[in-house]
Scaffold this active site. Structure first.
Site, PDB file in Angstrom:
ATOM      1  CG  ASP A  54      41.906  26.190  -3.548  1.00  0.00           C
ATOM      2  OD1 ASP A  54      41.650  25.399  -2.610  1.00  0.00           O
ATOM      3  OD2 ASP A  54      41.023  26.789  -4.183  1.00  0.00           O
ATOM      4  CG  ASP A  56      41.784  27.672   1.114  1.00  0.00           C
ATOM      5  OD1 ASP A  56      42.382  28.326   0.247  1.00  0.00           O
ATOM      6  OD2 ASP A  56      40.626  27.230   0.962  1.00  0.00           O
ATOM      7  CG  ASP A 135      31.490  23.343   4.869  1.00  0.00           C
ATOM      8  OD1 ASP A 135      32.471  22.699   5.309  1.00  0.00           O
ATOM      9  OD2 ASP A 135      31.443  23.776   3.702  1.00  0.00           O
TER      10      ASP A 135
END
Length: 442
Positions: A54, A56, A135
């Site tokens: 996907d 983002d 992260d």
């Protein structure tokens, strides 16, 4: 955190590789005067020559600003509010830059529990703050639609080239904020073929129990990502190495601990191997079969306990154990009913295979869950061998035969079963006179 900007002529990302809908979102945000970047996994995978799952987008526009620009927008999320731009089945997720945590009370600040896990995170900031909140460094990569450059924070491009997975910030603090990051470290390492940096790996075994506090519904989604993407075997092995498997599957881990070379341990390896093969061959994989197979030996252990404690027959004990095992598993991984119910159906059919080796086999084959149950029977036979292997071999011969051959196989089994029944009746009535003579040698 360090920043390097990679100009368009120094990287390999082309707009032709980015989804048309993602480009629409990026361009409209940029035209409205907002910053707009493709971010994270989409940028990372494009740079690695992989096809992103996907795309983002991140921006300095708030969710409310985004909703004003896009009629096809819906705002979702409580822990961190996101805008979903819907193009039919395609959904482009747009996040507002995250900022550092504040101390004031209010709706736009973060909230953590006693262990440090973030419960609410609606803190907005700028792109530099947003990068610090990412992260891993390989996810702190931003493709700028304004000039097609890439902003790389914390040495993300270098780590990507070196095959190194490194957390941004203090690893223990970041894991406590969101323990699922430990699972993500495993998943990214196997998916991308990277090595987890020593400092990033160091706290995982100590902090693994924090996964028990993660909502079971969220863990269901994480398990799908771990084991249904073609890397199940590698992820399982690494999860065991870092002691991350037990918090997700406590009943199964207990069965494995009883014998690391026993049938439960072998079953897990077989399930992971077969799941990877099906993904590789582009065949469907279903959570119903996955959980039915993984939890078969915990189910059997619980059924034996119930039979011993209550005096129930083994079949009734199995039916009672099904609810117990599924309920306990759902405390750590919330299995939707659309999968837990067929998993129980698959379990129930296991008890009918041995009793249906004859003309009853035709009736059993009509069951909608027969094929999945049959596949589990073959895995069980491979995991434990013994008498079960003979039952599985009979069914395999029956299933793979044509219609005429199946009739012959079924009738032969009925005759054999009839002889066995007559023999059992004769033994119950006592030996015949001729039998006594034969026994005495007269």
């Amino acid at each position: 955190m360090s920043l390097s900007v990679v100009p368009r002529n120094a990287h390999t990302i082309s707009r032709k590789s980015i989804s048309e809908n993602a480009l629409k979102v990026l361009y409209r945000l940029n035209k409205a005067g907002y910053q707009a970047y493709l971010v994270g996994g989409g940028v990372r995978d494009l740079l690695l020559g992989m096809e992103p799952k996907d795309f983002d987008v991140v921006t300095n526009a708030t969710p409310e600003d985004i909703k004003k620009l896009f009629r096809n927008c819906r705002i979702v999320g409580r822990r961190f509010r996101l805008a979903h731009i819907v193009f039919g089945r395609d959904v482009i997720e747009v996040a507002t830059f995250r900022g550092h945590h504040g101390e004031e009370d209010g709706d736009k600040i973060s909230k953590a529990n006693a262990e440090g896990r973030l419960l609410r995170d609606n803190v907005y900031g700028d792109i530099d703050e947003d990068a610090e909140r990412r992260d891993f460094t390989v996810n702190a990569l931003y493709y700028d639609i304004a000039d097609y450059s890439i902003r790389s924070y914390g040495g993300g491009m270098e780590d990507l080239n070196d095959g190194m997975l490194r957390l941004i910030g203090d690893p223990e603090t970041r894991y406590r904020e969101d323990p699922v990051r430990m699972i993500r470290a495993v998943r990214f390492a196997t998916k991308l073929g990277m090595r987890i940096e020593d400092a990033t790996a160091a706290p995982i075994r100590t902090l693994a129990p924090l996964l028990r506090d993660i909502p079971a519904a969220r863990m269901y989604e994480e398990v799908l990502k771990l084991f249904f993407a073609g890397k199940a075997q590698a992820n399982y092995q690494m999860m065991q190495d870092y002691q991350l498997f037990e918090p997700l599957f406590p009943l199964l881990q207990n069965s494995i601990n009883e014998s690391t070379k026993g049938p439960a341990a072998r079953m897990v390896q077989l399930v992971m191997r077969n799941t990877d093969l099906r993904v590789l061959e582009d065949k469907p994989v279903t959570p119903a079969f996955f959980y039915a197979a993984l939890l078969w030996y915990p189910l059997r252990a619980r059924a034996e306990e119930i039979a011993l404690e209550s005096g129930l027959g083994i079949y009734d004990a199995y039916f009672a154990a099904m609810g117990d095992v599924m309920e306990q598993q759902c405390q750590t991984i919330s299995i939707p009913r659309r999968f837990s119910t067929p998993a129980k159906d698959i379990w129930q059919l296991q008890m009918r295979f041995e009793r249906s080796m004859g003309t009853r086999a035709f009736k059993l084959m009509e069951n909608p869950k027969f094929r999945a149950a049959y596949d589990l029977l073959l895995l069980r036979a491979e995991a434990e061998g013994g008498p079960l292997a003979k039952t599985a071999a009979w069914w395999q011969r029956f299933v793979e035969a044509d219609e005429d051959e199946r009739g012959d196989i079924a009738r032969a089994s009925n005759k054999g079963a009839g002889k066995n029944r007559k023999s059992r009746v004769r033994r119950r009535r006592g030996p015949s006179e001729g039998g006594q003579q034969a026994a005495s040698g007269e």
